[in-house]
Motif scaffolding. Structure first.
Motif, mmCIF file in Angstrom:
data_model
loop_
_atom_site.group_PDB
_atom_site.id
_atom_site.type_symbol
_atom_site.label_atom_id
_atom_site.label_comp_id
_atom_site.label_asym_id
_atom_site.label_seq_id
_atom_site.Cartn_x
_atom_site.Cartn_y
_atom_site.Cartn_z
ATOM 1 N N ARG A 58 37.919 65.137 24.161
ATOM 2 C CA ARG A 58 37.836 63.965 25.037
ATOM 3 C C ARG A 58 37.531 62.502 23.986
ATOM 4 N NH1 ARG A 58 34.393 67.119 28.318
ATOM 5 N NH2 ARG A 58 35.302 68.114 30.249
ATOM 6 N N ARG A 59 36.715 62.922 23.397
ATOM 7 C CA ARG A 59 36.273 61.481 22.438
ATOM 8 C C ARG A 59 36.753 61.700 21.101
ATOM 9 N NH1 ARG A 59 29.809 61.107 24.728
ATOM 10 N NH2 ARG A 59 30.288 61.519 26.848
ATOM 11 N N ASP A 60 37.617 62.382 20.767
ATOM 12 C CA ASP A 60 38.173 62.340 19.493
ATOM 13 C C ASP A 60 36.986 62.511 18.240
ATOM 14 O OD1 ASP A 60 40.946 62.265 20.269
ATOM 15 O OD2 ASP A 60 40.548 60.226 20.610
ATOM 16 N N LEU A 61 36.001 63.769 18.691
ATOM 17 C CA LEU A 61 35.158 63.874 17.468
ATOM 18 C C LEU A 61 35.434 64.822 16.514
ATOM 19 C CD1 LEU A 61 32.174 63.868 20.247
ATOM 20 C CD2 LEU A 61 33.108 61.869 18.691
ATOM 21 N N GLY A 62 36.653 65.334 16.536
ATOM 22 C CA GLY A 62 36.794 66.494 15.312
ATOM 23 C C GLY A 62 37.818 67.434 15.976
ATOM 24 N N SER A 63 37.747 68.801 15.242
ATOM 25 C CA SER A 63 38.679 70.030 15.604
ATOM 26 C C SER A 63 37.788 70.507 16.941
ATOM 27 C CB SER A 63 38.485 70.696 14.631
ATOM 28 O OG SER A 63 39.253 72.050 14.980
ATOM 29 N N LEU A 64 38.691 70.911 17.838
ATOM 30 C CA LEU A 64 38.186 71.602 19.094
ATOM 31 C C LEU A 64 37.735 72.943 18.692
ATOM 32 C CD1 LEU A 64 37.298 70.913 22.100
ATOM 33 C CD2 LEU A 64 39.609 71.783 22.669
ATOM 34 N N ALA A 71 44.891 71.974 26.239
ATOM 35 C CA ALA A 71 43.662 71.215 26.446
ATOM 36 C C ALA A 71 44.028 69.830 27.246
ATOM 37 C CB ALA A 71 42.918 70.820 25.117
ATOM 38 N N THR A 72 43.310 69.556 28.273
ATOM 39 C CA THR A 72 43.485 68.201 29.093
ATOM 40 C C THR A 72 42.211 67.615 29.324
ATOM 41 O OG1 THR A 72 43.047 69.346 31.120
ATOM 42 C CG2 THR A 72 45.575 69.543 30.132
ATOM 43 N N ALA A 73 42.185 66.388 29.412
ATOM 44 C CA ALA A 73 40.991 65.409 29.708
ATOM 45 C C ALA A 73 41.451 64.405 30.491
ATOM 46 C CB ALA A 73 40.358 65.151 28.508
ATOM 47 N N PHE A 74 40.280 63.914 31.201
ATOM 48 C CA PHE A 74 40.748 62.611 31.959
ATOM 49 C C PHE A 74 41.837 62.895 33.180
ATOM 50 C CE2 PHE A 74 39.926 61.035 27.569
ATOM 51 C CZ PHE A 74 38.288 60.985 27.756
ATOM 52 N N ASN A 75 41.552 64.099 33.626
ATOM 53 C CA ASN A 75 42.488 64.605 35.049
ATOM 54 C C ASN A 75 44.001 64.436 34.387
ATOM 55 O OD1 ASN A 75 42.918 65.399 37.552
ATOM 56 N ND2 ASN A 75 43.383 63.201 38.191
ATOM 57 N N ALA A 76 44.002 65.023 33.148
ATOM 58 C CA ALA A 76 45.302 65.557 32.587
ATOM 59 C C ALA A 76 46.036 64.385 32.185
ATOM 60 C CB ALA A 76 46.102 66.328 33.477
#
Length: 253
Positions: free
Chosen positions: A220-226, A33-38
Motif C-alpha cells: 500500500r505504502r511502497d515500503l519495499g518488497s512484499l 495484490a490489491t489495495a485501496f479497494n483495488a
C-alpha cells in the motif's frame, strides 16, 4: 488431460473451485495484490504460495485449540481443500493497536495501544468500499442475529488471543486483522466457523523492536518488497529455512 474445474467464485486474491468431495471447495491463492479497494494492483510473484502455507499454519493452529474453521488440508503449493460455508456478509475486524482507518477516523497515533481489543464490522461489498457498519445495522438488515454477533465476537477474540501469542513469540506485534465467518449446518444445527484466510494480506504485522511493517501495508505504502516481507513472516514462524532471504517455492514444506 485433467478435467476442467468449475469456478464457483473469484475474488481479488483467491479463486474458489468446486471441491473433490461433497460440501467442499478448492481455494486457490493468486499472486495478485490489491489495495485501496483495488485501485492499486500488481502481481507479486510467490505471494499466493506464501499465503497458502501461512493460512494453513494458522487454521491448523486454530483447529488444535478448538476454534472451528473451514480448513481441511493443503492440496499443493497454491491450493487447499476447505469446507463449503455460507459466508456472513461481514468483515470482522479486531484491533489491538491504532492503525489505518481507525487512526484517521479518531486522530489516534499509529501504533498507540488500545485499552482493550476492539471488534468492528464492515459490510462486504466491493462496490461500496466495504463500509463500516454497527451491530444495529447488522441486526436490522438481517445479516446476522444478536446471538450470531455474540458468537462472532467470541470467535474473533479467541482468534486474536491465539494469533497475538504466536506472532509475539516470533518477534511480531499483531496490530489488527480481519476475518470472515461462515455458517455451516450439521443436520438441523447451524454453527459459525472461521473462513476465508489468515495471512499477512489480512493482518497488520509490525516487528516488535523496530516497527518494520511485515504485511500488505508494504505494498500500500511502497515500503519495499512484499514477497520479502511475507517470506520474513514465514521464516520467523519456522515455515522456511532460517537463512531464507527471498522466496524459493521449493523451500516451503
Amino acid at each position: 488431460m485433467a478435467p476442467r474445474r468449475k469456478k464457483v467464485y473469484e475474488g481479488k486474491a483467491k479463486i474458489l473451485y468446486e471441491g473433490t468431495e461433497p460440501g467442499t471447495l478448492v481455494q486457490y491463492f493468486k499472486d495478485d495484490a490489491t489495495a485501496f479497494n483495488a485501485q492499486k494492483k500488481a502481481t507479486i510473484e510467490g505471494k499466493g504460495v506464501l499465503n497458502n502455507r501461512l493460512s494453513e499454519f494458522f487454521m491448523q493452529g486454530l483447529t488444535n485449540i478448538g476454534v472451528p474453521n473451514h480448513f481441511i488440508r493443503r492440496i499443493n503449493m497454491r491450493e487447499q481443500l476447505i469446507r463449503q460455508v455460507e459466508i456472513v456478509p461481514l468483515e470482522v475486524i479486531v484491533r489491538n493497536f491504532a492503525a489505518g482507518s481507525l487512526s484517521k477516523r479518531l486522530g489516534l497515533e499509529e501504533g498507540a495501544a488500545l485499552p482493550r481489543p476492539i471488534v468492528e464490522y464492515s459490510f462486504k461489498n466491493d462496490e461500496l468500499g466495504d463500509p463500516m457498519v454497527s451491530e444495529e445495522y447488522i441486526i436490522a438488515f438481517g445479516w446476522a442475529s444478536q446471538q450470531d454477533l455474540d458468537d462472532i465476537v467470541s470467535l474473533a477474540l479467541r482468534v486474536n488471543d491465539f494469533l497475538s501469542g504466536v506472532f509475539y513469540g516470533a518477534g511480531i506485534k499483531l496490530i489488527d486483522f480481519k476475518i470472515e465467518i461462515g455458517r455451516v449446518w450439521d443436520n438441523d444445527f447451524m454453527r459459525l466457523i472461521v473462513a476465508d484466510e489468515i495471512s499477512p494480506d489480512s493482518c497488520r504485522l509490525w516487528d516488535v523492536k523496530t516497527g518494520q511493517k511485515l504485511d500488505k501495508d508494504v505494498f500500500r505504502r511502497d515500503l519495499g518488497s512484499l514477497t520479502d516481507a511475507y517470506t520474513e513472516v514465514a521464516r520467523r514462524l519456522g515455515l522456511m529455512p532460517a537463512n531464507t532471504t527471498s522466496l524459493k517455492p521449493t523451500a516451503i514444506n
